[in-house]
Enzyme design. Structure first.
Site, PDB file in Angstrom:
ATOM      1  N   GLY A 180      22.547  29.570 -34.017  1.00  9.62           N
ATOM      2  CA  GLY A 180      21.441  30.259 -35.106  1.00  9.62           C
ATOM      3  C   GLY A 180      21.967  31.470 -35.503  1.00  9.62           C
ATOM      4  O   GLY A 180      22.532  32.281 -34.403  1.00  9.62           O
ATOM      5  N   ARG A 192      25.606  15.671 -27.369  1.00  9.17           N
ATOM      6  CA  ARG A 192      27.130  16.146 -27.499  1.00  9.17           C
ATOM      7  C   ARG A 192      27.696  16.135 -26.299  1.00  9.17           C
ATOM      8  O   ARG A 192      29.062  16.102 -26.419  1.00  9.17           O
ATOM      9  CB  ARG A 192      26.901  17.399 -28.227  1.00  9.17           C
ATOM     10  CG  ARG A 192      26.695  17.514 -29.572  1.00  9.17           C
ATOM     11  CD  ARG A 192      26.189  18.829 -30.146  1.00  9.17           C
ATOM     12  NE  ARG A 192      24.811  19.357 -29.789  1.00  9.17           N
ATOM     13  CZ  ARG A 192      24.437  20.516 -29.947  1.00  9.17           C
ATOM     14  NH1 ARG A 192      25.128  21.264 -30.839  1.00  9.17           N
ATOM     15  NH2 ARG A 192      23.085  20.687 -29.613  1.00  9.17           N
ATOM     16  N   ASN A 223      43.023  18.257  27.036  1.00 11.01           N
ATOM     17  CA  ASN A 223      44.080  17.972  26.168  1.00 11.01           C
ATOM     18  C   ASN A 223      43.923  16.472  25.701  1.00 11.01           C
ATOM     19  O   ASN A 223      44.160  15.476  26.479  1.00 11.01           O
ATOM     20  CB  ASN A 223      45.360  18.113  26.917  1.00 11.01           C
ATOM     21  CG  ASN A 223      46.380  17.971  26.009  1.00 11.01           C
ATOM     22  OD1 ASN A 223      46.822  19.035  25.385  1.00 11.01           O
ATOM     23  ND2 ASN A 223      47.259  16.865  26.120  1.00 11.01           N
ATOM     24  N   LYS A 225      34.758  13.045  13.503  1.00 17.88           N
ATOM     25  CA  LYS A 225      33.458  12.707  12.898  1.00 17.88           C
ATOM     26  C   LYS A 225      32.308  12.797  13.887  1.00 17.88           C
ATOM     27  O   LYS A 225      32.355  12.148  14.928  1.00 17.88           O
ATOM     28  CB  LYS A 225      33.619  11.259  12.004  1.00 17.88           C
ATOM     29  CG  LYS A 225      32.208  10.874  11.289  1.00 17.88           C
ATOM     30  CD  LYS A 225      31.945   9.474  11.167  1.00 17.88           C
ATOM     31  CE  LYS A 225      31.179   9.021  12.737  1.00 17.88           C
ATOM     32  NZ  LYS A 225      30.816   7.596  12.436  1.00 17.88           N
ATOM     33  N   GLN A 266       7.651  16.776 -22.383  1.00 21.61           N
ATOM     34  CA  GLN A 266       7.742  16.758 -23.802  1.00 21.61           C
ATOM     35  C   GLN A 266       8.189  15.395 -24.222  1.00 21.61           C
ATOM     36  O   GLN A 266       9.384  15.007 -23.824  1.00 21.61           O
ATOM     37  CB  GLN A 266       8.790  17.940 -24.375  1.00 21.61           C
ATOM     38  CG  GLN A 266       8.942  17.644 -25.993  1.00 21.61           C
ATOM     39  CD  GLN A 266      10.376  18.537 -26.430  1.00 21.61           C
ATOM     40  OE1 GLN A 266      11.196  18.661 -25.730  1.00 21.61           O
ATOM     41  NE2 GLN A 266       9.966  18.755 -27.732  1.00 21.61           N
ATOM     42  N   TYR A 273      42.175  10.086  16.074  1.00 24.29           N
ATOM     43  CA  TYR A 273      40.784   9.883  15.704  1.00 24.29           C
ATOM     44  C   TYR A 273      39.576  10.206  16.552  1.00 24.29           C
ATOM     45  O   TYR A 273      39.746   9.438  17.608  1.00 24.29           O
ATOM     46  CB  TYR A 273      40.617   8.780  14.635  1.00 24.29           C
ATOM     47  CG  TYR A 273      39.116   8.321  14.384  1.00 24.29           C
ATOM     48  CD1 TYR A 273      38.556   9.260  13.403  1.00 24.29           C
ATOM     49  CD2 TYR A 273      38.352   7.275  14.996  1.00 24.29           C
ATOM     50  CE1 TYR A 273      37.148   8.944  12.940  1.00 24.29           C
ATOM     51  CE2 TYR A 273      36.952   7.173  14.708  1.00 24.29           C
ATOM     52  CZ  TYR A 273      36.469   8.039  13.525  1.00 24.29           C
ATOM     53  OH  TYR A 273      35.056   7.774  13.353  1.00 24.29           O
ATOM     54  N   ASP A 293      20.494  25.309 -21.029  1.00 20.33           N
ATOM     55  CA  ASP A 293      21.817  25.066 -21.150  1.00 20.33           C
ATOM     56  C   ASP A 293      22.562  26.504 -21.357  1.00 20.33           C
ATOM     57  O   ASP A 293      23.534  26.475 -21.739  1.00 20.33           O
ATOM     58  CB  ASP A 293      22.183  24.225 -22.371  1.00 20.33           C
ATOM     59  CG  ASP A 293      21.777  24.699 -23.616  1.00 20.33           C
ATOM     60  OD1 ASP A 293      20.965  25.664 -23.867  1.00 20.33           O
ATOM     61  OD2 ASP A 293      22.058  24.187 -24.553  1.00 20.33           O
ATOM     62  N   LEU A 314      13.583  25.530 -21.445  1.00 19.39           N
ATOM     63  CA  LEU A 314      13.392  24.416 -22.254  1.00 19.39           C
ATOM     64  C   LEU A 314      14.716  23.295 -21.672  1.00 19.39           C
ATOM     65  O   LEU A 314      15.887  23.887 -21.611  1.00 19.39           O
ATOM     66  CB  LEU A 314      13.944  24.644 -23.656  1.00 19.39           C
ATOM     67  CG  LEU A 314      13.122  25.583 -24.343  1.00 19.39           C
ATOM     68  CD1 LEU A 314      13.313  25.800 -25.851  1.00 19.39           C
ATOM     69  CD2 LEU A 314      11.581  25.267 -24.093  1.00 19.39           C
TER      70      LEU A 314
HETATM   71  C1  UD1 Z   1      19.391  26.549 -29.954  1.00 23.00           C
HETATM   72  C2  UD1 Z   1      18.989  27.390 -31.040  1.00 23.00           C
HETATM   73  C3  UD1 Z   1      19.960  28.115 -31.766  1.00 23.00           C
HETATM   74  C4  UD1 Z   1      20.662  29.025 -30.581  1.00 23.00           C
HETATM   75  C5  UD1 Z   1      21.342  28.073 -29.608  1.00 23.00           C
HETATM   76  C6  UD1 Z   1      21.746  29.046 -28.482  1.00 23.00           C
HETATM   77  C7  UD1 Z   1      16.793  26.392 -32.234  1.00 23.00           C
HETATM   78  C8  UD1 Z   1      16.551  25.585 -33.182  1.00 23.00           C
HETATM   79  N1  UD1 Z   1      18.205  26.698 -32.216  1.00 23.00           N
HETATM   80  O1  UD1 Z   1      20.439  25.609 -30.716  1.00 23.00           O
HETATM   81  O2  UD1 Z   1      19.608  28.925 -32.790  1.00 23.00           O
HETATM   82  O3  UD1 Z   1      21.683  29.727 -31.312  1.00 23.00           O
HETATM   83  O4  UD1 Z   1      19.906  27.337 -28.941  1.00 23.00           O
HETATM   84  O5  UD1 Z   1      22.227  28.071 -27.418  1.00 23.00           O
HETATM   85  O6  UD1 Z   1      16.204  26.739 -31.073  1.00 23.00           O
HETATM   86  N2  UD1 Z   1      15.143  21.335 -26.016  1.00 23.00           N
HETATM   87  C9  UD1 Z   1      13.965  20.639 -25.740  1.00 23.00           C
HETATM   88  N3  UD1 Z   1      13.427  19.923 -26.570  1.00 23.00           N
HETATM   89  C10 UD1 Z   1      13.840  19.651 -27.793  1.00 23.00           C
HETATM   90  C11 UD1 Z   1      15.008  20.295 -28.154  1.00 23.00           C
HETATM   91  C12 UD1 Z   1      15.717  20.914 -27.144  1.00 23.00           C
HETATM   92  O7  UD1 Z   1      13.703  21.090 -24.508  1.00 23.00           O
HETATM   93  O8  UD1 Z   1      12.969  18.949 -28.462  1.00 23.00           O
HETATM   94  C13 UD1 Z   1      16.241  22.240 -25.051  1.00 23.00           C
HETATM   95  C14 UD1 Z   1      17.482  21.482 -24.788  1.00 23.00           C
HETATM   96  O9  UD1 Z   1      17.418  20.746 -23.431  1.00 23.00           O
HETATM   97  C15 UD1 Z   1      18.174  22.827 -24.230  1.00 23.00           C
HETATM   98  C16 UD1 Z   1      17.606  24.034 -25.302  1.00 23.00           C
HETATM   99  O10 UD1 Z   1      16.326  23.450 -25.591  1.00 23.00           O
HETATM  100  O11 UD1 Z   1      18.278  22.993 -23.140  1.00 23.00           O
HETATM  101  C17 UD1 Z   1      18.398  24.152 -26.459  1.00 23.00           C
HETATM  102  O12 UD1 Z   1      18.580  22.796 -27.356  1.00 23.00           O
HETATM  103  P1  UD1 Z   1      19.915  22.695 -28.027  1.00 23.00           P
HETATM  104  O13 UD1 Z   1      19.621  21.365 -28.712  1.00 23.00           O
HETATM  105  O14 UD1 Z   1      20.932  22.983 -27.176  1.00 23.00           O
HETATM  106  O15 UD1 Z   1      19.697  24.020 -29.198  1.00 23.00           O
HETATM  107  P2  UD1 Z   1      21.025  24.246 -29.919  1.00 23.00           P
HETATM  108  O16 UD1 Z   1      21.425  23.298 -31.014  1.00 23.00           O
HETATM  109  O17 UD1 Z   1      21.879  24.894 -28.997  1.00 23.00           O
HETATM  110 MG    MG Z   2      22.369  24.421 -26.861  1.00 20.01          MG
END
Ligand code: UD1
Ligand code: MG
Length: 458
Positions: A139, A15, A376, A350, A72, A365, A102, A8
């Site tokens: 979560g 943030r 030399n 360079k 998406q 240079y 991430d 994902l």
């Molecule tokens: C998510 C989990 C949380 C977990 C945490 C761990 C959910 C609802 N929550 O929260 O339980 O503890 O990761 O790090 O899944 N992304 C998409 N499309 C979207 C939303 C997010 O591709 O519509 C991707 C983001 O780019 C990211 C990843 O999903 O790489 C996680 O999204 P993020 O918003 O960081 O979720 P968390 O709040 O960290």
């Molecule tokens: Mg996250």
């Protein structure tokens, strides 16, 4: 067993407060999402679908055909994100690992273990969890009295009591592929964030009497989810520790591992010694028995063996064995130093090739040139490669001697064994073995100094 992965990476990463999309932020020189892809590849998964949205083209440019990409268009949550992979995976049998782009510290070994655990338990879903001292933001995994996983509750949706739970969702899961896509149809967005949450799939499967398990990871470290710059820094510290320990185990001496910054893909040979505040970046390769002194930066460099670098910046160049650089030298792209070349203090080179045993000790240079062997190059020499509009190339032959403060106005060719007198400005070719002098002749005016205003009067 077919093994698939979904990564994902569509979120903007609000943030982070950045114009760069979150998963493209670097940890030890590599985008977070690329770390995840590399580990997934290492774990033996063949088909990877990366979900892209914000920064889609940048993510694709980075990973090219290592993955396929599902777009998406609107970021409606992690569940919605996974659903976008349906056209690639929906009708396939196998298991699917889902990871967040991430969580850069996740390791192939953990992915393999989680997949094995999932298969052993004959589960339809396995959530990777970890114990967090401070679980804020993550979560929480809710278990029943027998320790079986019931569901995940997001921090924002959790009650005070649920927030006390320290077992967190790491954002990584293993699913039976078909069960995943079937359950996703039932995920809704009735929650604090109005999003389609992927972990809701666990509860849906559980309610259908399917087996849902949790694989608790040994340490939280691997599951660190980077949502802001504070976590980005933490991820860098943890990754750096991992990288540095690996090098030390391979026989590299780091004088202070907490102050040595080595990118993920850097290779270093044994018995090389690295002092503090050294940055080794990109695809740098360093051989054995080298010494990289304090405050040096090497970017995409290749160093053979027995090379000394002191307090210098080196970039995109190749250095053969036994050469030494610095202190305070600057090696810019496309430079090749052959063996036993000496590039001393305040020397910049360079786009230049320099032959064996050639030495330039100080304040020089050399740009866009080819230098032979055993030359030399005196202090203060400048190869004047730029006329304000174009860059020009010069060649300097073997065994020649370039006196101090010479200007070599390119393009010129200086022959083998030539001698350039100090202070000369060379604008024409110099034949082999010739002495070239190109400077004003000295004239001494008798007693003239006594007539000058500053002369001592008695
Ligand atoms: C998510 C989990 C949380 C977990 C945490 C761990 C959910 C609802 N929550 O929260 O339980 O503890 O990761 O790090 O899944 N992304 C998409 N499309 C979207 C939303 C997010 O591709 O519509 C991707 C983001 O780019 C990211 C990843 O999903 O790489 C996680 O999204 P993020 O918003 O960081 O979720 P968390 O709040 O960290
Ligand atoms: Mg996250």
């Amino acid at each position: 067993m077919n093994k698939f992965a979904i990564i994902l990476a569509a979120g903007k990463g609000t943030r982070m407060k950045s114009s760069l999309y979150k998963v493209l932020h670097h940890v030890c020189g590599k985008a977070m999402v690329e770390h995840v892809v590399s580990q997934v590849e290492k774990s033996g998964v063949k088909e990877i679908v990366t979900i892209v949205g914000h920064g889609a083209n940048d993510v694709k440019d980075l990973m090219k055909d290592r993955c396929v990409y599902a777009l998406q268009e609107e970021q409606l949550g992690t569940g919605h994100a996974v659903k976008q992979a349906k056209s690639f995976l929906g009708d396939k049998d196998g298991i699917t690992i889902v990871l967040c782009g991430d969580t850069p510290l996740i390791q192939a070994e953990t992915i393999e273990k989680a997949m094995a655990y999932h298969l052993e338990k004959q589960a339809k879903a396995t959530i990777l969890t970890a114990i967090a001292d401070d679980p804020t933001g993550y979560g929480r995994v809710i278990r029943d009295g027998n320790g079986h996983v019931l569901k995940n509750v997001e921090h924002k949706d959790a009650t005070e009591e649920e927030r006390l739970i320290k077992e967190i969702n790491t954002g990584t899961y293993v699913f039976d592929n078909r069960a995943l896509f079937e359950a996703l149809e039932y995920v809704n967005n009735d929650n604090a964030q109005g999003e389609y949450y992927l972990p809701d799939v666990l509860e849906i499967l559980k309610n259908n009497q399917e087996i849902v398990t949790a694989y608790q990871m040994d340490s939280l470290e691997e599951s660190l989810g980077v949502n802001d710059r504070v976590a980005l820094q933490q991820a860098n510290v943890l990754m750096r520790k991992r990288i540095n320990e690996q090098h030390m185990r391979n026989g590299v001496t780091l004088i202070d591992a907490n102050a040595t910054y080595i990118d993920s893909d850097v290779q270093i040979g044994s018995d090389t010694i690295i002092e503090p505040n050294v940055y080794l970046k990109g695809k740098t390769v360093i051989g054995q028995n080298c010494f990289i002194g304090m405050n040096s930066e090497l970017v995409d460099m290749t160093l053979e063996n027995h090379i000394t670098v002191k307090s210098s910046c080196l970039e995109k160049s190749y250095i053969h064995s036994f050469s030494d650089i610095g202190p305070m030298a600057h090696i810019r792209p496309n430079t090749i130093l052959h063996e036993r070349v000496h590039v001393g203090n305040f020397v910049e080179v360079k786009n230049t090739t320099i032959g064996n045993d050639t030495k330039m000790g100080h304040l020089t240079y050399v740009g866009d040139a080819t230098l032979g062997e055993r030359i030399n190059v005196g202090c203060g020499t400048v190869v004047v490669n730029y006329d304000g509009k174009n860059k020009h190339h010069s060649t300097i032959g073997h065994d020649s001697f370039i006196g101090c403060n010479a200007n070599i106005i390119s393009p010129v060719t200086i022959g083998d064994g030539a001698f350039i007198a100090a202070g000369s400005t060379i604008t024409k070719d110099v034949p082999d073995n010739a002495l070239a002098i190109a400077r004003g002749k000295q004239e001494n005016k008798k007693d003239y100094a006594t007539k000058l205003p500053y002369a001592k009067k008695d």
